[in-house]
Every structure is written in C-alpha cells, then in structure tokens.
Scaffold this motif. Structure first.
Motif, PDB file in Angstrom:
ATOM      1  N   LYS A  15      32.181  37.493  40.470  1.00 28.50           N
ATOM      2  CA  LYS A  15      32.439  38.839  39.953  1.00 28.50           C
ATOM      3  C   LYS A  15      33.853  39.304  40.323  1.00 28.50           C
ATOM      4  O   LYS A  15      34.561  39.883  39.491  1.00 28.50           O
ATOM      5  CB  LYS A  15      31.390  39.786  40.540  1.00 28.50           C
ATOM      6  CG  LYS A  15      31.331  41.135  39.921  1.00 28.50           C
ATOM      7  CD  LYS A  15      30.077  41.823  40.414  1.00 28.50           C
ATOM      8  CE  LYS A  15      30.402  43.231  40.820  1.00 28.50           C
ATOM      9  NZ  LYS A  15      29.253  43.969  41.336  1.00 28.50           N
ATOM     10  N   ALA A  16      34.281  39.006  41.544  1.00 28.94           N
ATOM     11  CA  ALA A  16      35.631  39.372  41.979  1.00 28.94           C
ATOM     12  C   ALA A  16      36.688  38.582  41.211  1.00 28.94           C
ATOM     13  O   ALA A  16      37.738  39.124  40.852  1.00 28.94           O
ATOM     14  CB  ALA A  16      35.783  39.135  43.476  1.00 28.94           C
ATOM     15  N   GLN A  17      36.418  37.310  40.941  1.00 32.48           N
ATOM     16  CA  GLN A  17      37.371  36.491  40.190  1.00 32.48           C
ATOM     17  C   GLN A  17      37.534  36.997  38.763  1.00 32.48           C
ATOM     18  O   GLN A  17      38.636  37.001  38.220  1.00 32.48           O
ATOM     19  CB  GLN A  17      36.926  35.020  40.190  1.00 32.48           C
ATOM     20  CG  GLN A  17      37.070  34.351  41.524  1.00 32.48           C
ATOM     21  CD  GLN A  17      38.511  34.302  41.981  1.00 32.48           C
ATOM     22  OE1 GLN A  17      39.404  33.906  41.238  1.00 32.48           O
ATOM     23  NE2 GLN A  17      38.758  34.719  43.207  1.00 32.48           N
ATOM     24  N   VAL A  18      36.456  37.424  38.148  1.00 28.87           N
ATOM     25  CA  VAL A  18      36.528  37.981  36.785  1.00 28.87           C
ATOM     26  C   VAL A  18      37.337  39.273  36.796  1.00 28.87           C
ATOM     27  O   VAL A  18      38.177  39.500  35.917  1.00 28.87           O
ATOM     28  CB  VAL A  18      35.115  38.177  36.200  1.00 28.87           C
ATOM     29  CG1 VAL A  18      35.160  39.006  34.929  1.00 28.87           C
ATOM     30  CG2 VAL A  18      34.457  36.835  35.940  1.00 28.87           C
ATOM     31  N   LEU A  51      42.686  33.197  31.324  1.00 25.99           N
ATOM     32  CA  LEU A  51      41.632  33.188  30.311  1.00 25.99           C
ATOM     33  C   LEU A  51      40.594  32.115  30.641  1.00 25.99           C
ATOM     34  O   LEU A  51      39.382  32.340  30.527  1.00 25.99           O
ATOM     35  CB  LEU A  51      42.218  32.946  28.917  1.00 25.99           C
ATOM     36  CG  LEU A  51      42.905  34.132  28.253  1.00 25.99           C
ATOM     37  CD1 LEU A  51      43.620  33.685  26.982  1.00 25.99           C
ATOM     38  CD2 LEU A  51      41.898  35.225  27.949  1.00 25.99           C
ATOM     39  N   ARG A  52      41.073  30.932  31.067  1.00 23.81           N
ATOM     40  CA  ARG A  52      40.146  29.866  31.460  1.00 23.81           C
ATOM     41  C   ARG A  52      39.349  30.249  32.702  1.00 23.81           C
ATOM     42  O   ARG A  52      38.139  30.001  32.779  1.00 23.81           O
ATOM     43  CB  ARG A  52      40.911  28.559  31.706  1.00 23.81           C
ATOM     44  CG  ARG A  52      41.415  27.882  30.437  1.00 23.81           C
ATOM     45  CD  ARG A  52      41.932  26.482  30.708  1.00 23.81           C
ATOM     46  NE  ARG A  52      43.001  26.446  31.688  1.00 23.81           N
ATOM     47  CZ  ARG A  52      44.302  26.555  31.419  1.00 23.81           C
ATOM     48  NH1 ARG A  52      44.688  26.692  30.161  1.00 23.81           N
ATOM     49  NH2 ARG A  52      45.201  26.504  32.368  1.00 23.81           N
ATOM     50  N   PHE A  57      34.259  31.677  35.466  1.00 26.95           N
ATOM     51  CA  PHE A  57      33.462  32.486  36.375  1.00 26.95           C
ATOM     52  C   PHE A  57      32.548  33.453  35.635  1.00 26.95           C
ATOM     53  O   PHE A  57      31.478  33.802  36.133  1.00 26.95           O
ATOM     54  CB  PHE A  57      34.359  33.227  37.371  1.00 26.95           C
ATOM     55  CG  PHE A  57      34.914  32.313  38.417  1.00 26.95           C
ATOM     56  CD1 PHE A  57      34.102  31.817  39.424  1.00 26.95           C
ATOM     57  CD2 PHE A  57      36.240  31.932  38.393  1.00 26.95           C
ATOM     58  CE1 PHE A  57      34.594  30.965  40.388  1.00 26.95           C
ATOM     59  CE2 PHE A  57      36.746  31.079  39.356  1.00 26.95           C
ATOM     60  CZ  PHE A  57      35.926  30.591  40.357  1.00 26.95           C
ATOM     61  N   GLY A  58      32.939  33.882  34.453  1.00 29.48           N
ATOM     62  CA  GLY A  58      32.083  34.751  33.658  1.00 29.48           C
ATOM     63  C   GLY A  58      30.795  34.053  33.250  1.00 29.48           C
ATOM     64  O   GLY A  58      29.738  34.679  33.143  1.00 29.48           O
TER      65      GLY A  58
END
Length: 90
Positions: A15-18, A51-52, A57-58
């Motif tokens: 969630k943090a990475q997104v 974007l990747r 992570f999404g």
C-alpha cells in the motif's frame, strides 16, 4: 514464502509503495509538447519504472482484498425455527 504475501505487514508495504508511486507519477506527468515534468521526453524512464512498480504492488492489494472477501464467509445466523438450535436457549 507464501506467508509473506498474505501477511498484514506486506500488505501495508504494498500500500505504501502504491502511494509512493502515485506521488512520483504525478511528478513525472506530461507537461507539454511530449515533455515530462523532469525535462525528458514523455514518458521518461522514471515514469515507466513507477508505472510498473504501481502495477506490481497494486496487484497484491487487489488480490488481498479479493481473498479476504472470499475466505471470510459470514457465519449463518440461527433463526427461531432452526432445528440445530435448542428451544431452551431461545
């Protein structure tokens, strides 16, 4: 390794990475004349990378939300006419 992907800590990390990717994607959006805000041609390498990362992570966030909905069935509520419930507990 399967436990890592289902852990709450990994879900928070994803969630943090997104969220971080969303911030950087806003900084690397198209400005004008096919240029990125960073001054390179749009889409720049940084934008493509984030974007990747966001897609990667999404995917875990979607899978976690779907698996929690599927694997957490609601227990049935016994009714007064339910034969599995004794009458003296009513």
């Amino acid at each position: 390794m399967g436990a890592l992907y289902t852990s709450a800590a990994f879900w928070e990390y994803a969630k943090a990475q997104v969220a971080y990717a969303d911030i950087l994607l806003a900084k690397h959006s198209e400005l004008a004349l096919s240029l990125c805000r960073c001054g390179r041609l749009h889409p720049c390498d940084d934008r493509q990378h984030w974007l990747r990362m966001r897609a990667h992570f999404g995917r875990f966030l979607v899978e976690q939300r779907y698996s929690s909905e599927v694997q957490q069935p609601h227990p049935p509520n016994p009714t007064r006419s339910d034969p599995s419930r004794p009458d003296d507990l009513a």
